[in-house]
Design an enzyme around this catalytic site. Structure first.
Site, PDB file in Angstrom:
ATOM      1  N   ARG A   1       0.828  -1.199   0.000  1.00 35.51           N
ATOM      2  CA  ARG A   1       0.000   0.000   0.000  1.00 35.51           C
ATOM      3  C   ARG A   1       0.872   1.264   0.000  1.00 35.51           C
ATOM      4  O   ARG A   1       2.034   1.229   0.388  1.00 35.51           O
ATOM      5  CB  ARG A   1      -0.919   0.011   1.224  1.00 35.51           C
ATOM      6  CG  ARG A   1      -2.049  -0.998   1.160  1.00 35.51           C
ATOM      7  CD  ARG A   1      -2.928  -0.935   2.403  1.00 35.51           C
ATOM      8  NE  ARG A   1      -2.188  -1.310   3.611  1.00 35.51           N
ATOM      9  CZ  ARG A   1      -1.713  -0.437   4.493  1.00 35.51           C
ATOM     10  NH1 ARG A   1      -1.905   0.862   4.301  1.00 35.51           N
ATOM     11  NH2 ARG A   1      -1.060  -0.854   5.554  1.00 35.51           N
TER      12      ARG A   1
ATOM     13  N   HIS B   1     -10.822  -3.700  12.983  1.00 35.56           N
ATOM     14  CA  HIS B   1      -9.763  -4.410  12.260  1.00 35.56           C
ATOM     15  C   HIS B   1      -9.334  -5.575  13.142  1.00 35.56           C
ATOM     16  O   HIS B   1      -8.522  -5.437  14.041  1.00 35.56           O
ATOM     17  CB  HIS B   1      -8.597  -3.465  11.993  1.00 35.56           C
ATOM     18  CG  HIS B   1      -7.536  -4.054  11.124  1.00 35.56           C
ATOM     19  ND1 HIS B   1      -6.201  -3.977  11.411  1.00 35.56           N
ATOM     20  CD2 HIS B   1      -7.615  -4.740   9.958  1.00 35.56           C
ATOM     21  CE1 HIS B   1      -5.498  -4.586  10.469  1.00 35.56           C
ATOM     22  NE2 HIS B   1      -6.345  -5.057   9.581  1.00 35.56           N
TER      23      HIS B   1
ATOM     24  N   LYS C   1      -2.138 -13.154  15.375  1.00 36.14           N
ATOM     25  CA  LYS C   1      -3.590 -13.035  15.205  1.00 36.14           C
ATOM     26  C   LYS C   1      -4.148 -14.148  14.321  1.00 36.14           C
ATOM     27  O   LYS C   1      -5.134 -14.805  14.670  1.00 36.14           O
ATOM     28  CB  LYS C   1      -3.924 -11.667  14.603  1.00 36.14           C
ATOM     29  CG  LYS C   1      -5.410 -11.397  14.446  1.00 36.14           C
ATOM     30  CD  LYS C   1      -5.676 -10.000  13.903  1.00 36.14           C
ATOM     31  CE  LYS C   1      -5.148  -9.847  12.494  1.00 36.14           C
ATOM     32  NZ  LYS C   1      -5.665  -8.643  11.821  1.00 36.14           N
ATOM     33  N   THR C   2      -3.521 -14.365  13.171  1.00 28.59           N
ATOM     34  CA  THR C   2      -4.000 -15.397  12.244  1.00 28.59           C
ATOM     35  C   THR C   2      -3.833 -16.785  12.840  1.00 28.59           C
ATOM     36  O   THR C   2      -4.736 -17.624  12.789  1.00 28.59           O
ATOM     37  CB  THR C   2      -3.251 -15.303  10.900  1.00 28.59           C
ATOM     38  OG1 THR C   2      -3.471 -14.010  10.334  1.00 28.59           O
ATOM     39  CG2 THR C   2      -3.739 -16.363   9.930  1.00 28.59           C
TER      40      THR C   2
ATOM     41  N   ARG D   1       1.524 -12.357  -1.119  1.00 36.61           N
ATOM     42  CA  ARG D   1       0.163 -12.551  -0.620  1.00 36.61           C
ATOM     43  C   ARG D   1      -0.600 -13.587  -1.430  1.00 36.61           C
ATOM     44  O   ARG D   1      -0.258 -13.885  -2.569  1.00 36.61           O
ATOM     45  CB  ARG D   1      -0.613 -11.225  -0.703  1.00 36.61           C
ATOM     46  CG  ARG D   1      -0.074 -10.115   0.175  1.00 36.61           C
ATOM     47  CD  ARG D   1      -0.675 -10.163   1.546  1.00 36.61           C
ATOM     48  NE  ARG D   1      -0.234  -9.063   2.395  1.00 36.61           N
ATOM     49  CZ  ARG D   1      -0.782  -8.762   3.553  1.00 36.61           C
ATOM     50  NH1 ARG D   1      -1.817  -9.462   3.993  1.00 36.61           N
ATOM     51  NH2 ARG D   1      -0.334  -7.771   4.294  1.00 36.61           N
TER      52      ARG D   1
ATOM     53  N   SER E   1       0.844  -6.941  12.825  1.00 38.33           N
ATOM     54  CA  SER E   1       1.623  -7.970  12.147  1.00 38.33           C
ATOM     55  C   SER E   1       2.638  -8.611  13.092  1.00 38.33           C
ATOM     56  O   SER E   1       3.334  -7.924  13.843  1.00 38.33           O
ATOM     57  CB  SER E   1       2.352  -7.338  10.950  1.00 38.33           C
ATOM     58  OG  SER E   1       3.124  -8.289  10.271  1.00 38.33           O
TER      59      SER E   1
ATOM     60  N   LYS F   1      -8.534  -2.415   1.206  1.00 38.18           N
ATOM     61  CA  LYS F   1      -8.500  -1.479   2.322  1.00 38.18           C
ATOM     62  C   LYS F   1      -9.338  -0.239   2.035  1.00 38.18           C
ATOM     63  O   LYS F   1      -9.785   0.427   2.968  1.00 38.18           O
ATOM     64  CB  LYS F   1      -7.053  -1.097   2.655  1.00 38.18           C
ATOM     65  CG  LYS F   1      -6.272  -2.239   3.300  1.00 38.18           C
ATOM     66  CD  LYS F   1      -7.012  -2.820   4.517  1.00 38.18           C
ATOM     67  CE  LYS F   1      -6.227  -3.916   5.214  1.00 38.18           C
ATOM     68  NZ  LYS F   1      -7.002  -4.577   6.289  1.00 38.18           N
TER      69      LYS F   1
END
Length: 559
Positions: free
Chosen positions: A83, A246, A269-270, A349, A265, A226
């Protein structure tokens, strides 16, 4: 018998052509919309909600894409592989100007400049032979969802948004009507950097009055994802009175209890939201509504760096036909991706529909209020406890702070941990003042009696370089104890300076791990690092002090 004369062959071709006329072409009121928007309908071919196979074919034929060994489409975003937050703009106009948190995240753009860039984008799209349109939904709850239209020139971008938005049925698509939000993605074409308000040839801009987004000068697909989240981050609180977050979220298979996971990051979390005993509601963007929790997206956009079937089997196995691998290096002989190769970018990704995850909760909505909130941090200073129970005021404080830390070795000359504070765990996508989200969070927590936990997945027994990272098995044990209710029933003691409530004991987790002061051999060094981190919190939180209640200010560390 196959006819061989020319007339017979032509007759068969015409019959087959009629039988295979695409159902995704634009007709009727949609045709009128595109004409009025400035599209040259005599020149371009608009392909609306094209099937995945056709998007594969066009991406391979026209964009240099290839099919990986597992069936995923591999494509590349060009110069921009992430981004461009410094090129993000919000149009300053009367309907939204009093709600936007203006500053370095939300940079002002005037309406005239937006119109110039919008026309520039449409002019570029009119030079393309194929223009792709995808109509889909953002938000699984019909009460709060919005209809999104994506208009782009790359098949790869159309497939990306096919995966990331919620895909309408044929009946829903036929009755789609006017979209609530439109993205004009002309990312292959640069912005004119001499236009007022432009800082480079890249421009990513949102106009809340027109409910439109224009992309110029970047082909990174994540800008669209986003952009939709930014719009929902504005609309949900302002228009619907709901809290956009988020976060990832999951739900227990047996009890049906819902948990939110916040984290930047590298915090886990994942990994931690993927649980065999729980169903995944979503991995990144959610709304906490008056009636429950729902995912904003229809897919996942997972990092691929160092991906393996052993470490993250669900993500690894989701990379198949219909998925997109973005900027991933592959072996040109056998088409096998090399997830360890970062020669293009570290930000490799994969985008795939959420139903590719075996334990996904489809539809991605739960009509039940959450029971727990888990705020994840990776503290490389080694002083925060592995788990703390937060009061509502502390939850607001740590939500606003959004702390984690970068570890030494990520950049030349970095010899100690670098603190990172990302407010509401979503600083790049914040639209309203962070205090508005924090206030809504505190109100909902109090109303529904939701427990909030701060879990540190970082270092213990010393800071980075001398201590060691908290073992995943202990963190999983802590998360399991949160879900079972066992942790809520534990005895707690006060952790000084940060004034956190920490459990005195938890079966399966060493006592010295629960209280970091016990794990450090050098007590003086521990106190030094503890006070240092507390001071960093104080400096970071100064940005919000004037806008929050005194009890929230006092919920932070005290020196």
């Amino acid at each position: 018998m196959i006819p061989t004369n020319t007339a017979s062959v032509c007759s068969i071709f015409l019959v087959l052509h009629r039988m295979t006329l695409p159902t995704f072409t634009v007709i009727g009121r949609d045709l009128e919309y595109f004409s009025q928007a400035g599209f040259d309908m005599d020149r371009i071919q608009i392909k609306r909600n094209a099937p995945v196979a056709l998007l594969y074919e066009d991406a391979i034929r026209n964009e240099g894409a290839i099919i990986s060994s597992s069936g995923a489409l591999i494509n590349f975003s060009g110069k921009k592989t992430g981004r461009s937050p410094k090129d993000k703009r919000i149009v300053y106009e009367e309907t939204s100007k009093d709600d936007i948190w203006w500053g370095s995240v939300n940079i002002k753009m005037d309406e005239h400049t937006f119109e110039i860039n919008r026309e520039r984008a449409i002019d570029y799209l009119n030079t393309r032979e194929n223009v792709y349109v995808f109509d889909g939904y953002a938000g699984w709850d019909p009460k709060y969802r919005i209809k999104v239209r994506v208009i782009c020139a790359r098949a790869y971008h159309a497939l990306f948004m096919h995966n990331m938005l919620i895909r309408p049925t044929e009946e829903q698509l036929a009755d789609f009507g006017e979209p609530d939000f439109i993205i004009y993605n002309a990312g292959q074409f640069p912005a004119n950097r001499f236009t007022k308000g432009m800082s480079s040839t890249t421009s990513v801009e949102i106009n809340f009055k027109r409910m439109e987004m224009v992309i110029l000068g970047t082909e990174y697909a994540g800008e669209m994802k986003k952009g939709v989240f930014s719009v929902m981050h504005y609309l949900q609180p302002v228009k619907f009175g709901q809290l956009s977050l988020h976060s990832s979220a999951n739900v227990g298979i047996e009890k049906g209890d819902v948990t939110f996971f916040f984290g930047l990051s590298g915090t886990g979390k994942t990994t931690l939201s993927a649980d065999p005993n729980r169903l995944l509601i979503g991995d990144d963007e959610h709304v906490w509504s008056d009636t429950g929790v729902f995912n904003i997206e229809g897919g996942c956009y997972a990092k691929c760096i160092n991906l393996s079937a052993e470490k993250e089997p669900d993500i690894f196995n989701a990379i198949k036909y219909g998925s997109i691998l973005e900027n991933v290096v592959y072996n040109p002989v056998n088409r096998i991706p090399d997830y360890d190769d970062i020669s293009i970018t570290e930000n490799t990704r994969c985008a795939y529909p959420i139903e590719y995850i075996p334990n996904a909760k489809i539809p991605c909505i739960v009509d039940r209020q959450p029971s727990n909130i888990i705020m994840l941090t990776c503290d490389a200073f080694g002083v925060l406890p592995p788990v703390s129970r937060l009061t509502p005021e502390q939850a607001s404080y740590h939500f606003l702070a959004g702390y984690t830390s970068k570890t030494p070795g990520t950049e030349d000359g970095v010899l100690e941990p670098i603190p990172t504070f990302s407010t509401c765990y979503s600083a790049p996508f914040i639209v309203l003042h962070p205090g508005r989200y924090a206030e809504m969070l505190a109100e909902r927590m109090a109303k529904h009696k939701v427990d909030c936990w701060l879990i540190n997945t970082g270092w213990t027994g010393g800071k980075f370089g001398s201590g060691k990272r908290c073992a995943l098995k202990y963190t999983r044990r802590i998360v399991d104890a949160v879900h079972s209710g066992e942790l809520a029933q534990a005895e707690f003691e006060n952790f000084a300076t940060f004034n956190l409530s920490i459990p005195t004991a938890l079966e399966g987790v060493p006592r010295e791990l629960l209280n970091p002061s016990l794990a450090w051999a050098d007590k003086e060094a521990f106190q030094k690092e503890l006070r240092k981190l507390a001071g960093m919190f104080g400096k970071a939180f100064a940005l919000y002090e004037s806008d929050v209640e005194p009890k929230v200010r006092l919920a932070g560390p005290q020196l």
